[in-house]
Design a protein around this motif. Structure first.
Motif, PDB file in Angstrom:
ATOM      1  N   PHE A  53       0.834  -1.196   0.000  1.00 19.25           N
ATOM      2  CA  PHE A  53       0.000   0.000   0.000  1.00 19.25           C
ATOM      3  C   PHE A  53       0.873   1.251   0.000  1.00 19.25           C
ATOM      4  CE2 PHE A  53      -2.119  -3.427   2.127  1.00 19.25           C
ATOM      5  CZ  PHE A  53      -3.488  -3.277   1.939  1.00 19.25           C
ATOM      6  N   ASP A  54       0.500   2.237  -0.798  1.00 19.64           N
ATOM      7  CA  ASP A  54       1.100   3.562  -0.724  1.00 19.64           C
ATOM      8  C   ASP A  54       0.264   4.393   0.239  1.00 19.64           C
ATOM      9  OD1 ASP A  54       2.257   6.044  -1.067  1.00 19.64           O
ATOM     10  OD2 ASP A  54       1.544   6.330  -3.121  1.00 19.64           O
ATOM     11  N   VAL A  55       0.831   4.732   1.388  1.00 20.47           N
ATOM     12  CA  VAL A  55       0.125   5.571   2.364  1.00 20.47           C
ATOM     13  C   VAL A  55       0.951   6.831   2.649  1.00 20.47           C
ATOM     14  CG1 VAL A  55      -1.287   3.772   3.382  1.00 20.47           C
ATOM     15  CG2 VAL A  55       1.022   4.106   4.238  1.00 20.47           C
ATOM     16  N   SER A  56       1.667   7.273   1.607  1.00 21.22           N
ATOM     17  CA  SER A  56       2.565   8.421   1.747  1.00 21.22           C
ATOM     18  C   SER A  56       1.837   9.739   1.977  1.00 21.22           C
ATOM     19  CB  SER A  56       3.445   8.552   0.501  1.00 21.22           C
ATOM     20  OG  SER A  56       4.137   7.359   0.231  1.00 21.22           O
ATOM     21  N   HIS A  57       0.518   9.738   1.783  1.00 18.99           N
ATOM     22  CA  HIS A  57      -0.253  10.956   2.030  1.00 18.99           C
ATOM     23  C   HIS A  57      -0.361  11.270   3.521  1.00 18.99           C
ATOM     24  CE1 HIS A  57      -2.888   7.578   2.468  1.00 18.99           C
ATOM     25  NE2 HIS A  57      -3.979   8.269   2.664  1.00 18.99           N
ATOM     26  N   MET A  58      -0.118  10.285   4.355  1.00 20.18           N
ATOM     27  CA  MET A  58      -0.230  10.496   5.794  1.00 20.18           C
ATOM     28  C   MET A  58       0.907  11.380   6.295  1.00 20.18           C
ATOM     29  SD  MET A  58      -1.581   6.748   7.008  1.00 20.18           S
ATOM     30  CE  MET A  58      -2.156   7.352   8.587  1.00 20.18           C
ATOM     31  N   GLY A  59       0.705  11.998   7.456  1.00 20.28           N
ATOM     32  CA  GLY A  59       1.691  12.904   8.004  1.00 20.28           C
ATOM     33  C   GLY A  59       2.700  12.194   8.885  1.00 20.28           C
ATOM     34  N   GLN A  60       3.982  12.471   8.659  1.00 21.66           N
ATOM     35  CA  GLN A  60       5.055  11.908   9.478  1.00 21.66           C
ATOM     36  C   GLN A  60       5.735  13.076  10.203  1.00 21.66           C
ATOM     37  OE1 GLN A  60       7.420   8.731   7.370  1.00 21.66           O
ATOM     38  NE2 GLN A  60       6.303   9.472   5.576  1.00 21.66           N
ATOM     39  N   LEU A 155       3.263  -2.971   4.040  1.00 21.91           N
ATOM     40  CA  LEU A 155       3.305  -4.324   3.486  1.00 21.91           C
ATOM     41  C   LEU A 155       2.540  -5.207   4.455  1.00 21.91           C
ATOM     42  CD1 LEU A 155       4.528  -6.129   1.211  1.00 21.91           C
ATOM     43  CD2 LEU A 155       6.392  -6.647   2.813  1.00 21.91           C
ATOM     44  N   GLN A 156       1.399  -5.704   4.023  1.00 22.16           N
ATOM     45  CA  GLN A 156       0.458  -6.368   4.922  1.00 22.16           C
ATOM     46  C   GLN A 156       0.084  -7.761   4.413  1.00 22.16           C
ATOM     47  OE1 GLN A 156      -1.308  -4.360   7.834  1.00 22.16           O
ATOM     48  NE2 GLN A 156       0.809  -3.711   7.486  1.00 22.16           N
ATOM     49  N   GLY A 157      -0.082  -8.693   5.358  1.00 19.01           N
ATOM     50  CA  GLY A 157      -0.528 -10.026   4.988  1.00 19.01           C
ATOM     51  C   GLY A 157       0.348 -11.109   5.574  1.00 19.01           C
ATOM     52  N   PRO A 158      -0.109 -12.369   5.539  1.00 20.83           N
ATOM     53  CA  PRO A 158       0.617 -13.466   6.180  1.00 20.83           C
ATOM     54  C   PRO A 158       2.009 -13.731   5.608  1.00 20.83           C
ATOM     55  CG  PRO A 158      -1.216 -14.302   4.861  1.00 20.83           C
ATOM     56  CD  PRO A 158      -1.383 -12.816   4.952  1.00 20.83           C
ATOM     57  N   GLY A 228      -4.926  -0.803  -3.513  1.00 19.93           N
ATOM     58  CA  GLY A 228      -5.436   0.556  -3.474  1.00 19.93           C
ATOM     59  C   GLY A 228      -6.259   0.864  -2.241  1.00 19.93           C
ATOM     60  N   LEU A 229      -6.758   2.088  -2.197  1.00 16.15           N
ATOM     61  CA  LEU A 229      -7.533   2.547  -1.040  1.00 16.15           C
ATOM     62  C   LEU A 229      -8.844   1.796  -0.866  1.00 16.15           C
ATOM     63  CD1 LEU A 229      -7.111   6.438  -1.300  1.00 16.15           C
ATOM     64  CD2 LEU A 229      -5.906   4.879   0.242  1.00 16.15           C
ATOM     65  N   GLY A 230      -9.405   1.290  -1.969  1.00 19.81           N
ATOM     66  CA  GLY A 230     -10.664   0.558  -1.877  1.00 19.81           C
ATOM     67  C   GLY A 230     -10.536  -0.667  -0.996  1.00 19.81           C
TER      68      GLY A 230
END
Length: 379
Positions: A53-60, A155-158, A228-230
């Motif tokens: 997932f690209d979650v680069s829009h979040m604030g760091q 990076l998510q998942g088993p 994606g976000l969906g």
């Protein structure tokens, strides 16, 4: 789909487009809502293998004590959140909430202790307001820096651990909510074992100029698919996780939102550092006396999804309105619609029958315990 040129782009924008993403406006950014595989396949792939997932829009945000003592930064942050920051060990991360004076929630966030500073991740839509909030209330004692030169991926998942272990073998020693600085494919990264899907996985902060190279390397692995976000939304909904702006906001308290677990005993009534955060009187009062309503899971009969802001009723005729839906959609993992919403505490017990209004019809729903899909965190 045409996307406004006024929207910001993440460091992974070109990669997303090259992978065939359908781009949409989200929190002021042009973001991938889905890739060619589609939301259903992306969702199920994350549950069975690994999704990127690209979650680069979040604030760091970096929070560093002006005194040089990280304990001072911890106590400063505790003036804004009802969680135990002072007791957070180095190399660990904790879920937190910015609360308002009336007990409402300004945002939810992650706080990581990196030894000489704290690393804070906030929601994209709130990040400017959050930084201003921090500067107003603790800027006198802390240096605050919004990192604009880094990407953020999940990076998510088993299979996430086995995939990432090919870049950094020590990843296997991390447990849920551990945070480490490491080198991934010649990039200086901050890795936390956490995420927003209910699956085991990692969130990785990467220098912007190295992000695409790292992601392409991860995507070369046969177990990894871009997501994606969906699918991100359907995964977090099945996991019973709140989306700020839907399930929690300035009109909901942590107790109403069933987030009591996020407030450690040391900050509760009788604790060593009781209160001292915005809205403490209201929030701790609800710990003692209860709240009038509560966030619950809703199992929907049939195949029609129930989406916000659908109203909830006690009767099939729609005469007695009792609450509303805050999140809802189809749950691919359980092959059925799922939802969350708020109802009076008297109707919050699992098994309580209710009715949701959808296009003029009243569909049977049943209050159910969360999550809909059990988490697989490595504790």
């Amino acid at each position: 789909m045409d996307v406004s040129s006024d929207l910001k782009k993440t460091p992974l924008h070109d990669l997303n487009v090259s992978l065939g993403a359908r781009m949409v406006p989200f929190a002021g950014y042009e973001m991938p809502v889905q890739f060619p595989a589609g939301v259903m396949k992306e969702h199920l792939h994350t549950r069975t293998a690994a999704g990127l997932f690209d979650v680069s829009h979040m604030g760091q945000v970096i929070v560093r004590a002006r005194s040089g003592d990280n304990a001072d930064a911890a106590l400063a942050l505790e003036r804004l959140v009802p969680v135990d920051v002072a007791g957070l060990p180095e190399g660990r991360q904790r879920y937190a909430l910015f609360t308002a004076g009336d007990g409402g929630i300004l945002d939810d966030l992650m706080i990581a202790n990196l030894g000489d500073h704290f690393f804070v991740v906030v929601n994209a839509a709130c990040k400017d307001a959050d930084l201003a909030h921090l500067e107003k209330h603790i800027g006198d004692t802390c240096e605050l820096t919004m990192l604009t030169d880094r990407a953020l991926i999940a990076l998510q998942g088993p299979h996430a651990q086995s995939v990432l272990a090919e870049l950094w073998a020590d990843i296997a020693g991390m447990r849920f909510m551990d945070v480490r600085a490491c080198d991934l494919h010649d990039a200086d990264c901050i890795v936390s074992r956490s995420g927003y899907t209910g699956e085991d996985g990692f969130e990785i902060s990467i220098p912007a100029d190295r992000a695409e190279k790292v992601c392409r390397h991860l995507l070369d692995h046969p177990d990894v698919m871009p997501i994606g976000l969906g699918a991100r939304d359907s995964l977090r909904l099945e996991a019973g996780l709140c989306l700020y702006g839907n399930d929690i906001d300035t009109t909901t308290t942590p107790v109403e939102a069933a987030l009591e677990w996020a407030i450690q005993k040391v900050r509760r009534t009788g604790g060593e550092r009781e209160g001292g955060f915005p809205g403490a009187e209201a929030i701790l009062g609800q710990f003692a006396s209860g709240a009038a309503r509560r966030r619950v899971g809703l199992k929907v009969e049939g195949k029609a999804p129930v989406r916000p802001p659908a109203r909830l009723y006690a009767d099939a005729e729609g005469k007695t309105e009792v609450g509303h839906v805050t999140s809802g959609g189809f749950g691919p993992s359980i092959e059925a619609p799922v939802a969350m919403g708020y109802v009076p505490v008297a109707l919050a017990a699992p098994g309580t029958p209710l009715f949701a209004e959808v296009r003029g019809k009243y569909l049977p729903v049943t209050v159910t315990a969360l999550p809909f899909v059990a988490n697989t965190f490595k504790r």
